[in-house]
Structures are given as structure tokens and as C-alpha cells.
Design an enzyme around this catalytic site. Sequence first.
Site, PDB file in Angstrom:
ATOM      1  N   LYS A 220     -12.686  12.716  15.753  1.00  0.00           N
ATOM      2  CA  LYS A 220     -11.719  12.543  14.535  1.00  0.00           C
ATOM      3  C   LYS A 220     -12.708  12.836  13.352  1.00  0.00           C
ATOM      4  O   LYS A 220     -13.928  12.479  13.600  1.00  0.00           O
ATOM      5  CB  LYS A 220     -10.925  11.330  14.488  1.00  0.00           C
ATOM      6  CG  LYS A 220      -9.581  11.571  15.319  1.00  0.00           C
ATOM      7  CD  LYS A 220      -8.628  10.424  15.191  1.00  0.00           C
ATOM      8  CE  LYS A 220      -7.400  10.722  15.876  1.00  0.00           C
ATOM      9  NZ  LYS A 220      -6.290   9.722  15.677  1.00  0.00           N
ATOM     10  N   ARG A 254      -7.543   6.871  23.939  1.00  0.00           N
ATOM     11  CA  ARG A 254      -7.164   8.503  24.228  1.00  0.00           C
ATOM     12  C   ARG A 254      -8.148   9.225  23.595  1.00  0.00           C
ATOM     13  O   ARG A 254      -8.734   9.280  22.534  1.00  0.00           O
ATOM     14  CB  ARG A 254      -5.923   8.608  23.063  1.00  0.00           C
ATOM     15  CG  ARG A 254      -5.449   9.781  23.147  1.00  0.00           C
ATOM     16  CD  ARG A 254      -4.027  10.070  22.340  1.00  0.00           C
ATOM     17  NE  ARG A 254      -3.516  11.463  22.346  1.00  0.00           N
ATOM     18  CZ  ARG A 254      -3.751  12.446  21.645  1.00  0.00           C
ATOM     19  NH1 ARG A 254      -4.801  12.450  20.785  1.00  0.00           N
ATOM     20  NH2 ARG A 254      -3.346  13.378  21.803  1.00  0.00           N
TER      21      ARG A 254
END
Length: 273
Positions: A220, A254
Site C-alpha cells: 500500500k 492479508r
Amino acid sequence: MNSIRKLLQKNNESLIMGVLNVTPDSFSDGGKFITPKKALQHVGMMIDDGADIIDIGAESTRPGAQKVQADEERKRIEPIIKIIKKNFNIPVSIDTYKPEIMELGIDLGVEMINDVFALRQFGAMDIVANSDVMLCLMHMQGTPKDMQNKPSYKNIINDVSQFLQERIYACEEFGIDQSRLLIDPGFGFGKTHENNLKLFQSLDKLRLLSLPLLVGVSRKSMVRNIIGDEENDIIQASAIMAALSVLRGAKIVRVHDVKETKIALKILQLRDN
């Protein structure tokens, strides 16, 4: 009993959730695994590398993403769920907020619904209430299309905790037992870089909600902002941050890069020996 619930109850180690995006426009791997053959190969690789759960997404929720209609999402995700269920014995989660796709997933035997809207879409509660699927409630300010338009918080950890607590209460009022719930603070979903860092530093405070914590920071922008744009650096930094998440209470991480994360978690185990 739901297989993910069994893993959470029996496994002292945190679980690795491998990401499978069957989308043309996801931020890190859009278009790579949209055919059943390529998806199956990637799932096999993630299982070999140590994935405990596979999370399938058929609509990008990156900042600024456009909404995908349910019929298109169904076309993308249905054959992938079927082929994974046919070829592998691994729990499957689907990353969706649409009630009709949740219903499809439940009918096809998925074990988890991973919902960025935390079951706030009309009809979502009705679909999942009488099933046995696990439910991940994620915090997001706004929608994927506009969530990065000047997000604002009084106190990021308190605001996120309050939102998640309210969603837990909403589920309980609908008859959904807490044993089916997980929580996700939603890194990158309606949060500035500074918000993400403060939230990450305070992750352990979410333990007060007494539910398993799922954390997704893999590849991210917060990682890129720290480490730069070199892919290998991003992969390694993502794995390290996954390990730090586990230290701060995450029960599921995740990730896109399962092998590197597995190595980081193995090294982390040395700390306790």
C-alpha cells in the site's frame, strides 16, 4: 464448524491470507490473474508458499476506483471460486460489499466475506445472517471513489475503534454472533499517510474490542511512502510490516507476497523461543 474459525481457534500462530485480484485495475497486480488458468496457478503458488486462506477480489477498491456492476463482478469471480474449490482444499474469502455477490459466494461454499463497507450496504446483513461464513468488518471513511478526498479524524485510533464497535453492535442486534466476526482497521481507506502511521503504531489498542484482527498493509501507499518505489524494497517492507502487525495483535495478515511474509513470520517466532 467454519474452517477459518477452526484455524483461528486451534492455531497459536497468525494466519496468512493470500490476495488474488481478478480485476483489470487493482493497484498492484491488476490484470495478472483474470483468467481461471492464471488464477489457479497463482493460488497453487501461494499455497506452496504458505498461505492459509485465499482472498478473492473482483472489484478494485483502490483510491479513486470506479464501481463495478454486480453482473460484471459475478462474471469475474464465479468461475474463479469454482475452480479453486474444485482443485484445492483451502478456505476461501471473497472481498465484496455487494449482497448479491455475498449470496453467490455463500452458495459456492466460501468461508469468509471480507467487506470494506462493514455490512452497511442495504441487504447485506440479511444475506449473511443465517449463514456460517466468517465476516470481516473493515473501517473506511467515505467510498473507494472519494475516500482520499481530505480524510479527517479527531483521534484516528479512537474514531476507528468507535466505528468498529458500532458495527459489532449492529451485527449483534441482527442476530450475528460475535464468534463469526473479525475486524480490520482499513489501512489506506480514507486515511492520510500520517493517519495510517498513527493507526499502525496504536494497533494493539484494538485488542480491547476482543475480536480477531485482520491487517492489510501489503504494497500500500503507506509502505511506498516509507520505502520508495523499488518493487523489491516494497515487497520486503510489506513483509516486515506484516510481522510487526502480528507483534501488535494481528491474527490474520492479508498479503500479496506470501513467501516473503512467511519468512518474516518464521523469523519473528525466534523472538519467543
